[in-house]
Every structure is written in C-alpha cells, then in structure tokens.
Write an enzyme that holds these catalytic residues in place. Structure first.
Site, PDB file in Angstrom:
ATOM      1  N   CYS A  79       3.404 -88.280  15.067  1.00  0.00           N
ATOM      2  CA  CYS A  79       3.522 -86.814  14.164  1.00  0.00           C
ATOM      3  C   CYS A  79       2.515 -86.878  13.145  1.00  0.00           C
ATOM      4  CB  CYS A  79       5.033 -86.776  13.426  1.00  0.00           C
ATOM      5  SG  CYS A  79       5.086 -87.909  12.217  1.00  0.00           S
ATOM      6  N   ARG A 138       4.772 -93.476  14.556  1.00  0.00           N
ATOM      7  CA  ARG A 138       6.326 -93.505  14.593  1.00  0.00           C
ATOM      8  C   ARG A 138       6.849 -93.840  15.903  1.00  0.00           C
ATOM      9  NH1 ARG A 138       8.116 -88.701  10.650  1.00  0.00           N
ATOM     10  NH2 ARG A 138       9.949 -90.162  10.256  1.00  0.00           N
ATOM     11  N   ASP A 142       8.271 -91.295   0.404  1.00  0.00           N
ATOM     12  CA  ASP A 142       8.482 -89.945   0.553  1.00  0.00           C
ATOM     13  C   ASP A 142       8.156 -89.264  -0.903  1.00  0.00           C
ATOM     14  OD1 ASP A 142       9.234 -89.680   3.210  1.00  0.00           O
ATOM     15  OD2 ASP A 142      11.239 -89.785   2.881  1.00  0.00           O
ATOM     16  N   ARG A 159      11.589 -77.249   5.885  1.00  0.00           N
ATOM     17  CA  ARG A 159      12.383 -78.143   6.750  1.00  0.00           C
ATOM     18  C   ARG A 159      13.143 -79.297   5.627  1.00  0.00           C
ATOM     19  NH1 ARG A 159       8.874 -81.855   9.321  1.00  0.00           N
ATOM     20  NH2 ARG A 159      11.027 -83.080   9.740  1.00  0.00           N
ATOM     21  N   LYS A 184      18.718 -84.406   2.672  1.00  0.00           N
ATOM     22  CA  LYS A 184      18.343 -84.211   4.055  1.00  0.00           C
ATOM     23  C   LYS A 184      18.649 -85.526   4.967  1.00  0.00           C
ATOM     24  CE  LYS A 184      13.865 -84.150   5.389  1.00  0.00           C
ATOM     25  NZ  LYS A 184      13.555 -85.099   6.624  1.00  0.00           N
ATOM     26  N   ASN A 185      17.970 -86.613   4.325  1.00  0.00           N
ATOM     27  CA  ASN A 185      18.061 -87.689   5.196  1.00  0.00           C
ATOM     28  C   ASN A 185      19.319 -88.362   5.153  1.00  0.00           C
ATOM     29  OD1 ASN A 185      15.512 -87.002   5.815  1.00  0.00           O
ATOM     30  ND2 ASN A 185      14.414 -88.634   4.674  1.00  0.00           N
TER      31      ASN A 185
HETATM   32  N1  EPU Z   1       8.712 -98.248  13.267  1.00  0.00           N
HETATM   33  C1  EPU Z   1       8.257 -98.930  14.338  1.00  0.00           C
HETATM   34  N2  EPU Z   1       9.387 -98.762  15.310  1.00  0.00           N
HETATM   35  C2  EPU Z   1      10.463 -98.388  15.473  1.00  0.00           C
HETATM   36  C3  EPU Z   1      10.865 -97.751  14.011  1.00  0.00           C
HETATM   37  C4  EPU Z   1       9.969 -97.830  13.011  1.00  0.00           C
HETATM   38  O1  EPU Z   1       7.205 -99.254  14.283  1.00  0.00           O
HETATM   39  O2  EPU Z   1      11.218 -98.566  15.996  1.00  0.00           O
HETATM   40  C5  EPU Z   1       7.789 -98.399  11.889  1.00  0.00           C
HETATM   41  C6  EPU Z   1       7.350 -96.706  11.785  1.00  0.00           C
HETATM   42  O3  EPU Z   1       6.363 -96.315  12.437  1.00  0.00           O
HETATM   43  C7  EPU Z   1       7.084 -96.814  10.083  1.00  0.00           C
HETATM   44  C8  EPU Z   1       7.972 -97.776   9.726  1.00  0.00           C
HETATM   45  O4  EPU Z   1       8.469 -98.385  10.769  1.00  0.00           O
HETATM   46  O5  EPU Z   1       5.802 -97.292  10.053  1.00  0.00           O
HETATM   47  C9  EPU Z   1       9.254 -97.569   8.915  1.00  0.00           C
HETATM   48  O6  EPU Z   1       9.589 -96.151   9.798  1.00  0.00           O
HETATM   49  P1  EPU Z   1      11.159 -95.733   9.635  1.00  0.00           P
HETATM   50  O7  EPU Z   1      11.691 -96.059  10.939  1.00  0.00           O
HETATM   51  O8  EPU Z   1      11.937 -96.280   8.494  1.00  0.00           O
HETATM   52  O9  EPU Z   1      10.876 -94.127   9.420  1.00  0.00           O
HETATM   53  P2  EPU Z   1      12.124 -93.228   9.959  1.00  0.00           P
HETATM   54  O10 EPU Z   1      13.377 -93.721   9.964  1.00  0.00           O
HETATM   55  O11 EPU Z   1      11.499 -92.344  10.953  1.00  0.00           O
HETATM   56  C10 EPU Z   1      13.002 -92.271   7.667  1.00  0.00           C
HETATM   57  C11 EPU Z   1      12.880 -90.978   7.020  1.00  0.00           C
HETATM   58  C12 EPU Z   1      11.495 -90.604   6.472  1.00  0.00           C
HETATM   59  C13 EPU Z   1      11.104 -91.554   5.743  1.00  0.00           C
HETATM   60  C14 EPU Z   1      11.037 -92.854   6.290  1.00  0.00           C
HETATM   61  C15 EPU Z   1      10.871 -94.065   5.394  1.00  0.00           C
HETATM   62  C16 EPU Z   1      14.856 -89.731   7.850  1.00  0.00           C
HETATM   63  C17 EPU Z   1      15.240 -88.517   8.929  1.00  0.00           C
HETATM   64  N3  EPU Z   1      13.622 -89.943   7.910  1.00  0.00           N
HETATM   65  O12 EPU Z   1      12.144 -91.962   8.589  1.00  0.00           O
HETATM   66  O13 EPU Z   1      11.509 -89.229   5.869  1.00  0.00           O
HETATM   67  O14 EPU Z   1       9.647 -91.267   5.353  1.00  0.00           O
HETATM   68  O15 EPU Z   1      12.482 -92.995   6.661  1.00  0.00           O
HETATM   69  O16 EPU Z   1      11.387 -94.069   4.353  1.00  0.00           O
HETATM   70  O17 EPU Z   1      15.379 -90.350   7.417  1.00  0.00           O
HETATM   71  C18 EPU Z   1      10.780 -87.267   5.152  1.00  0.00           C
HETATM   72  O18 EPU Z   1      11.706 -86.997   4.626  1.00  0.00           O
HETATM   73  O19 EPU Z   1       9.684 -86.345   4.744  1.00  0.00           O
HETATM   74  C19 EPU Z   1      10.717 -88.536   5.804  1.00  0.00           C
HETATM   75  C20 EPU Z   1       9.476 -88.508   6.626  1.00  0.00           C
END
Ligand code: EPU
Length: 420
Positions: free
Chosen positions: A117, A122, A308, A400, A22-23
């Site tokens: 969320c 996030r 995850d 999802r 998915k990701n």
């Molecule tokens: N963060 C910030 N500011 C930003 C971006 C991130 O503060 O601008 C913080 C987030 O709040 C969090 C941390 O940085 O505390 C890491 O977040 P990240 O941005 O890496 O998460 P994401 O990209 O939104 C993806 C996966 C998630 C997975 C995380 C961590 C996708 C579509 N989603 O989310 O997957 O948990 O990386 O590995 O790739 C899932 O599949 O169930 C899922 C939640």
C-alpha cells in the site's frame, strides 16, 4: 473525485466531540464473527472503512442492524460464506482481521492477500505463522490465503512469539485463540490501546484473556462466546490530529468524548512545542503559543510516539521555530506527504527514514494530493495554516478515517468546503 478547499489563516477555536476509534472498531466488528449471538456496539464512527468492513461482513452472511445513535447490532448466526474477496481487501487492509475469527468459529477461511500500500509493503506473514502454530493448515494460491482448522478439533492453543510488534497481527491471533482448545500465549504482543479495547469486548463476550496492553497476552480458549454490548473507545489519532491543527493555527480548542489517557507521547511533544494543555477525565483543551517550537520525534510501537501521528507533526514543524528531525521506524515509505508539504513552501529534506524539517515563516496555499489517510491529515493542517487557498485532491483517503471532517473543522471556525 471529491476535493477539499481550505481558506487558510484562521486560528481554530471552539469545541467538538471526538468519534469512536477506527482502529478499535474494525477488529471489534470482526469479533462479531466469533459468536452466533448478537454483538451490540455503540460509539461506532461513520467512516468509509467501517462501511467497507460492514459490506464485507454482510456478504459473508452477517446481519447488520442500526442500533440507534452511533450504534450497530451485528448477528453472525447465518454466517455461510467465509470469503474476503480481493476487491474489498485491496481497498482496506484491515479486512485481514476476518481471518482469525473465521478460522476459529467456521473452521475455514479464504482471504485475499492485501498486497502493498502507499505507506509500505505491509506483509501479513506473522498472522499466518501464528495461525499455523495453532494448527491451521494454510496455503497461499492465486493471491488468496486458504486456511483450514485441522479435523474436527479446530484450532489448538499455542505459544506464539511474533518477529515484530504487529497490531492487527496481535488482534487476529487473539481472536483466533479465544475459541482454540487450551491456552495460547502471544509474546511480543502489540500494547496499543485498540488491542485492549478489542480484548475488553471479547471478555464481555465470555473470552478469557489476561495481559492485553502488555507484551504477553494469555488466552484460555472457551467453547463458545455469547452476545455482548460494547462501547468503542475514543479515537486517539483523531484527537491528536485536531490538537495538532489547533497548535499549528495558533488556536484554542476543547475536545470532548476523548481523553489524554492513551496520548502521553503526543501530549508530551505538544508541551515541548510550547502548547498549554488541560486534561479532564473525558476532555482535553489545548491553547497554542504565539509560535510553536520545532520538536523532533521518532515513531515506535505504543507507548512510544505513534506512526499514525508522524505526518501531522511534520506539518506542525513546517511552521515552527527551529529545526526538527522526524524518524519513521514502523513503515518504510511513510513520507509521501513531505513532497506535497514542500509544494506549500515547507523546508523538508528526506534522507531514508529521517526527515529534517526547518520551520518557515509561512506556507502558501496550493493544490496538493492526498496519498494516504494520515498524509491527508497533515495536508489539511498545512492548508489551515497556509496563506490563501489550498485544494486537497483525492480526499477519499480522509473519509476512510476522519468522521465529518469538514463539519468538525467548520465548527472550530475553519473555512473548509468539499468540492464534488
Ligand atoms: N509487519 C510485517 N509482517 C506482518 C505484520 C506486520 O512485516 O505479518 C510489519 C509491517 O509491515 C510494519 C510493522 O510490522 O512495518 C508494523 O505493522 P502492523 O502490523 O503493526 O500494522 P497494521 O496492524 O497493519 C495498524 C493500524 C495502522 C497503524 C499500524 C501501526 C489498523 C487497522 N491499522 O496497522 O493504522 O499505522 O497498526 O501502529 O489498526 C491508519 O490508521 O492510518 C493506519 C495505517
């Protein structure tokens, strides 16, 4: 709303195939926005998040055709509406991944802010900051990010150091940089395998990217990208989830169309818990011990233990011998499953970002509620172990991210059915 009914107590046994990730698929679908030629994808998982992303791309003007078995062909030649509305972004935060590609190819984008969320606040300020460094003019108004590439020149390459490791942030910036003028360097980049898969797809579309999979990614902008064919990598989290389900139920399973290549941290912990694992080039077999040993984990960006997989390891620790500490360092609110596991008889104490789990002899089936995708997976694992019947409510979260979960579990001998 659909529910999942699980009759627990059967050790999982048999073989299933793992779906595409998915990701990895979500950002790669957005990569189709970067070229006016068709992007042909295979091994695309059939998931709710994927259909939401396709709906979003279609309303922007992208044509989506069926590409045969698990395949899709996306053509964004007619892209005319660079908008990601709130009702789609709120159901799937990954919609933010259209921002970089839209800005790079279309010169403008209007994308709803995702909001918080179930697992944490996030925010996406790192995505915005990075795009601004590439020369984008961005303002946030009425809940929307309005972004425009300055003048006719479009985005310009920049050196970006993100404040924290962000997976979709890295992906968004990488997609923006492939069409920017000159060189971009993303420092403190996410090293997740899904970032590598996206980079591989972009390279096959003509992008110049070096260092994906390390914390420094260098991108030389090119004028245009062309069409390509790409196979989505296997889902390492789906793989890990089924391994945990087999481990918890005392079973033996073989997972195909996947590998342990990107699962070192998870496989190591399953070894520590007493499981036997045999890894092949594109398959993994797990044999569970008579009783699992509790294993402590601490989540952190790749290659460390993935957030995850945290909820699934909490579930297996619930019935293991001994106590374990689970430390969540990525998201501030990712223990919602703990209170539901306690309803099944688990012994869990939460203290801020630590959960202390002491294994119990058995869990008892009950009605529980799924709160997010991976929390739902942990409840499924607990339900498979519990004595009697477990009903999991709100399983739209599971749909999802887990393709055909009741069919796959059924193939492994579990007694699982969906109640509409
Ligand atoms: N963060 C910030 N500011 C930003 C971006 C991130 O503060 O601008 C913080 C987030 O709040 C969090 C941390 O940085 O505390 C890491 O977040 P990240 O941005 O890496 O998460 P994401 O990209 O939104 C993806 C996966 C998630 C997975 C995380 C961590 C996708 C579509 N989603 O989310 O997957 O948990 O990386 O590995 O790739 C899932 O599949 O169930 C899922 C939640």
């Amino acid at each position: 709303m659909d529910k999942l009914l699980i009759q627990g107590g059967t050790p999982l046994s048999g073989e299933i195939a793992i779906s595409g990730a998915k990701n990895a698929a979500l950002p790669i679908l957005c990569a189709s926005l970067l070229s006016s030629d068709p992007l042909r994808l295979t091994n695309v998982p059939r998931l709710k998040d994927i259909s939401t992303m396709l709906r979003l791309l279609k309303q922007m003007g992208v044509k989506v055709a069926d590409g045969g078995l698990d395949g899709l062909v996306l053509n964004s030649k007619g892209l005319d509406n660079p908008l990601a509305p709130y009702d789609m972004v709120k159901t799937m935060r990954a919609a933010i991944l259209v921002l970089g590609p839209l800005l790079a190819r279309h010169g403008e984008a209007r994308v709803s802010l995702p909001g918080g969320c179930a697992i944490g606040a996030r925010p996406v300020e790192q995505h915005i900051k990075g795009l601004q460094a590439m020369g984008a003019e961005i303002h946030v108004e009425h809940g929307y990010i309005h972004a425009r590439a300055r003048g006719k020149r479009g985005l310009e390459g920049a050196r970006i150091v993100t404040d924290m490791v962000t997976v979709t942030g890295t992906e968004n910036l990488m997609m923006a940089a492939v069409l920017a003028k000159g060189e971009s360097i993303i420092e403190n980049a996410a090293r997740e395998p899904e970032v590598i898969d996206l980079a591989n797809c972009l390279v096959s579309m003509g992008a110049q990217i070096a260092g994906a999979g390390t914390d420094t990614i260098r991108i030389q902008g090119v004028k245009r990208l062309h069409g390509a064919t790409h196979a989505i990598m296997a889902d390492r989290i789906e793989t890990g989830t089924y391994l945990c389900a087999a481990a918890a139920t005392g079973g033996k399973i073989r997972l195909t169309n996947t590998s342990a290549a990107y699962l070192d941290a998870v496989v190591d912990k399953l070894f520590d818990a007493g499981c036997e694992l045999v890894t092949e080039r594109d398959a993994i077999t797990l044999q569970a011990p008579a009783r699992l040993k509790a294993v402590s984990i601490r989540t952190a960006p790749y290659p460390a233990f993935p957030t995850d997989m945290q909820a699934q390891f909490m579930a297996i620790n619930c019935v293991a011998e001994g106590s374990a500490v689970i430390r969540e360092t990525i998201f501030e609110n990712r223990f919602m499953h703990a209170v539901e596991l306690i309803r099944l008889g688990a012994n869990i104490r939460i203290d801020a970002s630590n959960a202390m789990v002491t294994g119990v002899d058995h869990l008892d089936g009950a009605t529980v509620m799924a709160t997010d995708l991976r929390a739902s997976a942990s409840l499924v694992i607990a339900g498979l172990v519990a004595q009697g019947e477990t009903v999991i409510e709100r399983i739209y979260h599971l749909d999802r991210g887990y393709e055909a979960i009741e069919e796959k579990l059924g193939q492994l001998g579990a007694r699982v059915s969906r109640l509409s």
